[in-house]
Design a protein around this motif. Structure first.
Motif, PDB file in Angstrom:
ATOM      1  N   GLU A 112       3.886   3.216  11.844  1.00  0.00           N
ATOM      2  CA  GLU A 112       3.891   2.477  13.101  1.00  0.00           C
ATOM      3  C   GLU A 112       2.511   1.867  13.343  1.00  0.00           C
ATOM      4  O   GLU A 112       1.493   2.503  13.103  1.00  0.00           O
ATOM      5  CB  GLU A 112       4.252   3.406  14.256  1.00  0.00           C
ATOM      6  CG  GLU A 112       5.639   3.989  14.133  1.00  0.00           C
ATOM      7  CD  GLU A 112       5.927   5.010  15.214  1.00  0.00           C
ATOM      8  OE1 GLU A 112       5.159   5.083  16.184  1.00  0.00           O
ATOM      9  OE2 GLU A 112       6.920   5.717  15.070  1.00  0.00           O
ATOM     10  N   PRO A 113       2.475   0.623  13.827  1.00  0.00           N
ATOM     11  CA  PRO A 113       1.184  -0.011  14.072  1.00  0.00           C
ATOM     12  C   PRO A 113       0.464   0.615  15.261  1.00  0.00           C
ATOM     13  O   PRO A 113       1.087   1.169  16.161  1.00  0.00           O
ATOM     14  CB  PRO A 113       1.541  -1.467  14.362  1.00  0.00           C
ATOM     15  CG  PRO A 113       2.942  -1.420  14.839  1.00  0.00           C
ATOM     16  CD  PRO A 113       3.590  -0.254  14.134  1.00  0.00           C
ATOM     17  N   HIS A 114      -0.853   0.525  15.234  1.00  0.00           N
ATOM     18  CA  HIS A 114      -1.653   1.008  16.352  1.00  0.00           C
ATOM     19  C   HIS A 114      -1.527   0.002  17.487  1.00  0.00           C
ATOM     20  O   HIS A 114      -1.753  -1.189  17.303  1.00  0.00           O
ATOM     21  CB  HIS A 114      -3.113   1.142  15.933  1.00  0.00           C
ATOM     22  CG  HIS A 114      -4.028   1.503  17.039  1.00  0.00           C
ATOM     23  ND1 HIS A 114      -4.042   2.767  17.588  1.00  0.00           N
ATOM     24  CD2 HIS A 114      -4.934   0.787  17.722  1.00  0.00           C
ATOM     25  CE1 HIS A 114      -4.941   2.801  18.554  1.00  0.00           C
ATOM     26  NE2 HIS A 114      -5.487   1.605  18.654  1.00  0.00           N
ATOM     27  N   VAL A 115      -1.143   0.456  18.670  1.00  0.00           N
ATOM     28  CA  VAL A 115      -0.953  -0.436  19.806  1.00  0.00           C
ATOM     29  C   VAL A 115      -2.090  -0.223  20.789  1.00  0.00           C
ATOM     30  O   VAL A 115      -2.330   0.890  21.249  1.00  0.00           O
ATOM     31  CB  VAL A 115       0.404  -0.153  20.493  1.00  0.00           C
ATOM     32  CG1 VAL A 115       0.587  -1.068  21.686  1.00  0.00           C
ATOM     33  CG2 VAL A 115       1.532  -0.319  19.503  1.00  0.00           C
ATOM     34  N   ARG A 116      -2.784  -1.320  21.070  1.00  0.00           N
ATOM     35  CA  ARG A 116      -3.861  -1.242  22.057  1.00  0.00           C
ATOM     36  C   ARG A 116      -3.282  -1.459  23.445  1.00  0.00           C
ATOM     37  O   ARG A 116      -2.314  -2.203  23.609  1.00  0.00           O
ATOM     38  CB  ARG A 116      -4.897  -2.317  21.788  1.00  0.00           C
ATOM     39  CG  ARG A 116      -5.688  -2.050  20.544  1.00  0.00           C
ATOM     40  CD  ARG A 116      -6.851  -2.969  20.490  1.00  0.00           C
ATOM     41  NE  ARG A 116      -6.614  -3.933  19.437  1.00  0.00           N
ATOM     42  CZ  ARG A 116      -7.320  -5.016  19.243  1.00  0.00           C
ATOM     43  NH1 ARG A 116      -8.296  -5.307  20.034  1.00  0.00           N
ATOM     44  NH2 ARG A 116      -7.039  -5.815  18.257  1.00  0.00           N
ATOM     45  N   LEU A 168       0.839  -1.180   0.000  1.00  0.00           N
ATOM     46  CA  LEU A 168       0.000   0.000   0.000  1.00  0.00           C
ATOM     47  C   LEU A 168       0.877   1.233   0.000  1.00  0.00           C
ATOM     48  O   LEU A 168       1.921   1.267   0.652  1.00  0.00           O
ATOM     49  CB  LEU A 168      -0.901   0.022   1.244  1.00  0.00           C
ATOM     50  CG  LEU A 168      -1.941  -1.081   1.313  1.00  0.00           C
ATOM     51  CD1 LEU A 168      -2.637  -1.045   2.653  1.00  0.00           C
ATOM     52  CD2 LEU A 168      -2.948  -0.930   0.194  1.00  0.00           C
ATOM     53  N   THR A 169       0.459   2.249  -0.737  1.00  0.00           N
ATOM     54  CA  THR A 169       1.222   3.494  -0.758  1.00  0.00           C
ATOM     55  C   THR A 169       0.978   4.259   0.534  1.00  0.00           C
ATOM     56  O   THR A 169      -0.019   4.054   1.229  1.00  0.00           O
ATOM     57  CB  THR A 169       0.794   4.368  -1.956  1.00  0.00           C
ATOM     58  OG1 THR A 169      -0.598   4.642  -1.839  1.00  0.00           O
ATOM     59  CG2 THR A 169       1.094   3.694  -3.270  1.00  0.00           C
ATOM     60  N   ARG A 170       1.884   5.143   0.860  1.00  0.00           N
ATOM     61  CA  ARG A 170       1.788   5.956   2.065  1.00  0.00           C
ATOM     62  C   ARG A 170       0.888   7.156   1.794  1.00  0.00           C
ATOM     63  O   ARG A 170       0.872   7.704   0.703  1.00  0.00           O
ATOM     64  CB  ARG A 170       3.185   6.439   2.452  1.00  0.00           C
ATOM     65  CG  ARG A 170       3.236   7.113   3.780  1.00  0.00           C
ATOM     66  CD  ARG A 170       4.692   7.328   4.195  1.00  0.00           C
ATOM     67  NE  ARG A 170       4.721   8.028   5.450  1.00  0.00           N
ATOM     68  CZ  ARG A 170       4.766   9.352   5.572  1.00  0.00           C
ATOM     69  NH1 ARG A 170       4.840  10.094   4.492  1.00  0.00           N
ATOM     70  NH2 ARG A 170       4.756   9.926   6.743  1.00  0.00           N
ATOM     71  N   VAL A 171       0.133   7.545   2.811  1.00  0.00           N
ATOM     72  CA  VAL A 171      -0.723   8.716   2.705  1.00  0.00           C
ATOM     73  C   VAL A 171      -0.137   9.811   3.587  1.00  0.00           C
ATOM     74  O   VAL A 171       0.282   9.554   4.714  1.00  0.00           O
ATOM     75  CB  VAL A 171      -2.171   8.389   3.148  1.00  0.00           C
ATOM     76  CG1 VAL A 171      -3.030   9.632   3.149  1.00  0.00           C
ATOM     77  CG2 VAL A 171      -2.762   7.336   2.254  1.00  0.00           C
ATOM     78  N   GLU A 172      -0.088  11.013   3.069  1.00  0.00           N
ATOM     79  CA  GLU A 172       0.470  12.137   3.811  1.00  0.00           C
ATOM     80  C   GLU A 172      -0.284  12.332   5.131  1.00  0.00           C
ATOM     81  O   GLU A 172      -1.505  12.273   5.185  1.00  0.00           O
ATOM     82  CB  GLU A 172       0.357  13.409   2.972  1.00  0.00           C
ATOM     83  CG  GLU A 172       1.102  14.583   3.563  1.00  0.00           C
ATOM     84  CD  GLU A 172       1.060  15.782   2.659  1.00  0.00           C
ATOM     85  OE1 GLU A 172       1.077  16.900   3.188  1.00  0.00           O
ATOM     86  OE2 GLU A 172       1.019  15.599   1.427  1.00  0.00           O
ATOM     87  N   GLY A 173       0.472  12.510   6.202  1.00  0.00           N
ATOM     88  CA  GLY A 173      -0.132  12.719   7.517  1.00  0.00           C
ATOM     89  C   GLY A 173      -0.304  11.448   8.326  1.00  0.00           C
ATOM     90  O   GLY A 173      -0.874  11.474   9.404  1.00  0.00           O
TER      91      GLY A 173
END
Length: 62
Positions: free
Chosen positions: A32-36, A23-28
């Motif tokens: 890093e993965p979301h850590v619960r 997947l391409t990167r989106v600005e902003g």
């Protein structure tokens, strides 16, 4: 065509020789993965009556 700005979205990019696409990167955004927050059985108000027994049990294939 309208003059409204397009919504920024990721794009799927096929990688030659790879089994998975990227997947391409989106600005902003960050990569890093979301850590619960870690949840532990037996904490105040966050457990059920069988949690202790279930944590002690071992599946039959072990």
């Amino acid at each position: 065509m309208s003059d409204e700005p397009r919504e920024k979205r990721q794009r799927v990019v096929r990688v030659p020789g790879a089994r998975r696409a990227q997947l391409t990167r989106v600005e902003g955004t960050t990569s890093e993965p979301h850590v619960r927050p870690e949840r532990k059985a037996g904490t105040e108000g966050d457990h059920g009556p069988n949690d202790d027994r279930m944590l002690r049990e071992v599946p039959p294939h072990y």
